[in-house]
Structures are given as structure tokens and as C-alpha cells.
Design an enzyme around this catalytic site. Structure first.
Site, PDB file in Angstrom:
ATOM      1  N   PRO A 279       0.819  -1.219   0.000  1.00  0.00           N
ATOM      2  CA  PRO A 279       0.000   0.000   0.000  1.00  0.00           C
ATOM      3  C   PRO A 279       0.849   1.264   0.000  1.00  0.00           C
ATOM      4  O   PRO A 279       1.897   1.320   0.650  1.00  0.00           O
ATOM      5  CB  PRO A 279      -0.783  -0.110   1.314  1.00  0.00           C
ATOM      6  CG  PRO A 279       0.099  -0.916   2.210  1.00  0.00           C
ATOM      7  CD  PRO A 279       0.827  -1.900   1.313  1.00  0.00           C
ATOM      8  N   CYS A 352       4.387  29.320 -14.923  1.00  0.00           N
ATOM      9  CA  CYS A 352       4.006  29.836 -16.240  1.00  0.00           C
ATOM     10  C   CYS A 352       3.490  28.714 -17.131  1.00  0.00           C
ATOM     11  O   CYS A 352       4.144  28.284 -18.086  1.00  0.00           O
ATOM     12  CB  CYS A 352       5.200  30.536 -16.871  1.00  0.00           C
ATOM     13  SG  CYS A 352       5.758  31.874 -15.820  1.00  0.00           S
ATOM     14  N   GLU A 353       2.342  28.189 -16.776  1.00  0.00           N
ATOM     15  CA  GLU A 353       1.653  27.142 -17.541  1.00  0.00           C
ATOM     16  C   GLU A 353       0.165  27.327 -17.265  1.00  0.00           C
ATOM     17  O   GLU A 353      -0.226  27.496 -16.108  1.00  0.00           O
ATOM     18  CB  GLU A 353       2.007  25.730 -17.023  1.00  0.00           C
ATOM     19  CG  GLU A 353       3.430  25.288 -17.170  1.00  0.00           C
ATOM     20  CD  GLU A 353       3.799  24.823 -18.564  1.00  0.00           C
ATOM     21  OE1 GLU A 353       2.899  24.606 -19.394  1.00  0.00           O
ATOM     22  OE2 GLU A 353       5.007  24.701 -18.806  1.00  0.00           O
TER      23      GLU A 353
HETATM   24  C1  LIG Z   1       2.641   2.684  -6.981  1.00  0.00           C
HETATM   25  C2  LIG Z   1       2.692   1.253  -6.649  1.00  0.00           C
HETATM   26  C3  LIG Z   1       2.095   0.771  -5.470  1.00  0.00           C
HETATM   27  C4  LIG Z   1       1.306   1.656  -4.532  1.00  0.00           C
HETATM   28  O1  LIG Z   1       0.064   1.999  -5.069  1.00  0.00           O
HETATM   29  P1  LIG Z   1      -0.998   2.809  -4.192  1.00  0.00           P
HETATM   30  O2  LIG Z   1      -2.147   2.991  -5.095  1.00  0.00           O
HETATM   31  O3  LIG Z   1      -0.359   4.092  -3.804  1.00  0.00           O
HETATM   32  O4  LIG Z   1      -1.330   1.969  -3.003  1.00  0.00           O
HETATM   33  C5  LIG Z   1       2.247  -0.568  -5.158  1.00  0.00           C
HETATM   34  N1  LIG Z   1       2.945  -1.402  -5.982  1.00  0.00           N
HETATM   35  C6  LIG Z   1       3.514  -0.974  -7.123  1.00  0.00           C
HETATM   36  C7  LIG Z   1       4.248  -1.930  -7.966  1.00  0.00           C
HETATM   37  C8  LIG Z   1       3.402   0.360  -7.493  1.00  0.00           C
HETATM   38  O5  LIG Z   1       3.957   0.769  -8.643  1.00  0.00           O
END
Ligand SMILES: *Cc1c(COP(=O)(O)O)cnc(C)c1O
Length: 425
Positions: A279, A352-353
Site C-alpha cells: 500500500p 508559467c503554464e
Molecule cells: C505505486 C505502486 C504501489 C502503490 O500503489 P498505491 O495505489 O499508492 O497503493 C504498489 N505497488 C507498485 C508496484 C506500485 O507501482
């Protein structure tokens, strides 16, 4: 229960992080700044650990969501490991004291040097995203006379029902190996590549998922693969189900961690596997706000602009994905903000966008110059996606623990901006 933990509440019409008034933080440390709540990080970590208690598990925080080594250290002390996607993230995890046996390494573009560094640190396993990567890992491991632990990241071809930029588990996405090819790769590599040991299977189908069905569908496909491999002599120990659980940015309803865990317990029941989760957003997303100050108000015939001192370089999500993040005034009038007329504002930054905005047509109590705003849900993909575009120094990061405020990353200076640039031409 932990879902509802809210450290950023109003007391006497002024907003707090835990026991510290955000206005006091802005006065002392300036704006823009990121303010993280340690209590929230701990509560969310415990929510994951408690949801998985009773089953062999490892929670590997996805470092890219918010990469400050102080945050990694806090999560590490609570028992979490890390999911990394680069040598730089490995370096951070090491500095934060995360042991190798709690690190998994994902990402489609690992270099030989990065693979070597990860093998030297004895990480738990690589999540391999292509057959070519598997060969390179085997070769590097052979040079080092070690055996590399690997899982294959499979692409289960399920629609995560989220924003296309953060969908990863559909067959048109660049991530993982199509699940139909994975079985063959496991079997041939297992026979041929002597410096690889298959220990697991992985899938991460996308981010900000607010519906649990795609998680179940992906898990079911993984179970089929695990059983086919087992029948052919490849016994896996780990099933890594990635990250992706959504959070509340506005009024959407989001599943509890326990509901997610229960799906995995159900799907993998009867198999002797350690469940690994990665996570990011759902651990840190609502742990922080970004504070910014209204520099100018400007009216055109059509619009009210509030020009603030934070731009897309500080917080990219609204510009990149059209993402919604709540924005609130830090100080309300004593008689309550409802007494003030609401106006629709485009909250825009100094970059500046034309794509530089934090919110469009957002109803807020009438603003005045100097007002302090708190941009909510800024903990994930906030500071970690910030840049120096327009030669803007990146913001200070602060951690609140009760009534204590600690600088966990100093505001950058102009000197930092030109570090490594030598007038050698
Ligand atoms: C970004 C990523 C996560 C985390 O995803 P969340 O949506 O932030 O929980 C987990 N595993 C991999 C391989 C990722 O690229």
C-alpha cells in the site's frame, strides 16, 4: 475505525494538525509546506497489520507515494517493510533502517547496477516485469555467485475501474507479464536459469481503487496460476497483491482495509502462502495537508482567480490527472464560514503554464489576500512528485507528533537549485 481517524480538525474555527494550529505552523515555517500527522501514519499502519493478523503477512509500504526517510523510519519501526521501484528508493530504505528481508523491488526498468545493489542488500524478492529482466537478474546474480529470489509480476488483465493514468493491470498497460504467458516463463526459467529462484507471484492492478471486485478477480487468477505451477513442481511462498486501495478525497465511499484482507484470505484459503501487500496512497494519502497562502486575487469577466504560493511543481496531481483535492480555509470567521458568501474560485499557482492549478471553479467562502489554505489528502504523490520547475525551491516537510513539530526535510534554498551546475562552459 481507523479510517475515520482525522487529525486535521477545526478547534475554535482554526484548523489543527493533532495539537498544533496550522496557522502557527505557517507563521513559523512559511508556505508552501507539507504537514504530516504521525498519529495518522501509525493508525493506518496498525489498520493494515491488524487486518492481516492471523495470517502470514508482510506489509511493504510503497515508497514512491511519499519517500521521506523519516516517514519510512516511522513505518519501519511499526513493522512495515518497503516496496521500492528504483536504486534511489533502495538507498532511502537503507537509510531508514529497513532490513533487506522486508524489501520487495518492483518496476519495469531496473538496471544491472540497481539489481546488483538490491542483491547486495539481500532483498526479499524482485517483482520481475519481463522475460528480458529475468535474464539480466540471472546474469547479475551469476556474476555475484548468488541466487536471486524472484516473483513474476503478472498482468491479470482486469479493469481496475480507476483513472486511465493509474490503471496498470489491463493487457494494454506496460506493466507485468501477461498472465497467460507467465506459466510458460516460470517453467522454462525455472529449468534454465540457475541463479534465479522463484519464490512468489505478484500483481498490482492500479491505484485509487474504490471497488473491491477487481482485487478479487485478480486474486482468483493468481490462485489458478499458483496451483498450476505447484502441480508442475514450482512451489511459491509469497503472493504479493500490490497496493491500490483508494482513499477518500471528497465524499466518495471507500472500502476498509479489513474488507480487502478478507477477500484475500477467502481467495487463498487452504494455500500455505505469505500475503504481501504494497500500500502507498491508502497508508499516507490522508496523513498530510499542504499549506499555501493566497498571494493575489484577480477577477476577469468570467472568473475569480486566487493566485496562491504553491504551484504544480509543489503538488502535481490536479494538473496531471485533473485530480480533486479538498481545499479549505485554515481560519474561519468566528461566526462560522456559512455567514460569508461563497464564490467559485480557480485556485492557481505561480507557474508559467495554463495547466498550473490546484482547483477549478471551487466554491469557497470569499477569500482575502493573505488567507491560508489547506490542500487536503496531500500525503501521497504530493511532495514525492514535486519538482523544481520554474526554478522554485521545493517546500519544507514537517511532521507533527502531538504538540511537537519536526522539520523532516528543509525547504530548499537557491543554492540547492544550482547544486551540481558548474560554470564550466
Ligand atoms: C505505486 C505502486 C504501489 C502503490 O500503489 P498505491 O495505489 O499508492 O497503493 C504498489 N505497488 C507498485 C508496484 C506500485 O507501482
Amino acid at each position: 475505525m481507523f479510517m475515520d481517524m482525522e487529525p486535521f480538525i477545526y478547534k475554535n474555527n482554526t484548523r489543527y494538525c493533532e495539537d498544533v494550529a496550522l496557522a502557527d505552523i505557517a507563521a513559523e515555517f512559511g508556505t508552501p509546506c507539507y504537514v504530516y500527522s504521525k498519529a495518522f501514519l501509525s493508525a493506518r499502519s496498525r489498520a493494515y497489520l491488524e487486518a492481516l493478523a492471523g495470517h502470514k503477512h508482510l506489509v511493504c509500504y510503497s515508497v514512491k507515494a511519499a519517500s521521506n526517510i523519516n516517514l519510512l523510519k516511522i513505518l519501519g519501526e511499526l513493522g512495515l517493510g518497503c516496496d521500492i521501484v528504483s536504486g534511489g528508493e533502495l538507498f532511502r530504505a537503507k537509510l531508514a533502517g529497513i532490513p533487506g528481508e522486508k524489501i520487495v523491488y518492483s518496476g519495469v526498468g531496473k538496471t544491472a547496477a540497481e539489481i546488483r545493489q538490491a542483491l547486495e542488500y539481500k532483498i526479499l524478492f524482485f517483482n520481475v516485469e519481463s522475460a528480458a529482466e529475468l535474464h539480466l537478474i540471472n546474469q547479475v546474480a551469476a556474476e555475484m555467485a548468488v541466487v536471486a529470489p524472484v516473483a513474476i509480476r503478472v498482468n491479470p488483465d482486469v479493469d481496475p475501474l480507476t483513472h486511465p493514468y493509474i490503471s496498470t493491470g489491463l493487457k494494454e498497460n506496460k506493466f507485468g507479464i501477461p498472465i497467460d504467458e507467465a506459466e510458460r516463463i516460470y517453467l522454462t526459467a525455472n529449468a534454465k536459469l540457475k541463479n534465479i529462484k522463484f519464490v512468489g507471484v505478484d500483481s498490482h492492478i492500479g491505484s485509487q481503487l474504490t471497488n473491491l471486485t477487481p482485487f478479487r478477480d485478480a486474486a482468483l487468477r493468481l490462485r489458478v496460476l499458483i496451483e498450476k505451477l505447484s502441480a508442475q513442481g514450482v512451489e511459491l511462498k509469497y503472493v504479493d497483491l500490490g497496493g491500490g486501495l483508494g482513499i477518500k478525497y471528497d465524499s466518495e465511499s471507500v472500502p476498509e482495509v479489513q474488507q480487502l484482507a478478507d477477500i484475500f484470505f477467502d481467495v487463498f484459503s487452504g494455500l500455505d502462502l505469505t500475503i504481501v501487500l504494497e500500500p502507498g496512497r491508502s497508508l499516507v494519502g490522508n496523513s498530510a495537508v499542504m499549506l499555501t497562502k493566497v498571494l493575489y486575487l484577480k477577477q476577469s469577466l468570467e472568473k475569480n482567480f486566487a493566485i496562491v504560493d504553491a504551484g504544480m511543481n509543489d503538488l502535481l496531481r490536479p494538473s496531471l490527472y485533473g485530480a480533486f483535492q479538498k481545499i479549505d480555509k485554515v481560519c474561519l470567521l468566528a461566526n462560522g464560514s456559512s455567514a460569508i458568501p461563497q464564490l467559485n474560485y480557480d485556485i492557481v499557482g505561480p507557474i508559467c503554464e495554463s495547466g498550473d492549478f490546484l482547483a477549478k471553479a471551487r466554491a469557497l467562502p470569499q477569500l482575502v489576500q493573505g488567507d491560508l489554505l489547506a490542500v487536503g489528502s496531500a500525503g501521497a504523490y504530493g511532495f514525492s512528485m514535486s519538482s523544481n520547475y520554474n526554478s522554485r525551491a521545493r517546500a519544507v516537510e514537517l511532521l507533527v507528533d502531538g504538540s511537537a513539530v519536526t522539520v523532516i526535510r528543509e525547504r530548499e534554498t537557491y543554492e540547492d537549485l544550482v547544486k551540481g551546475e558548474n560554470l564550466g562552459c
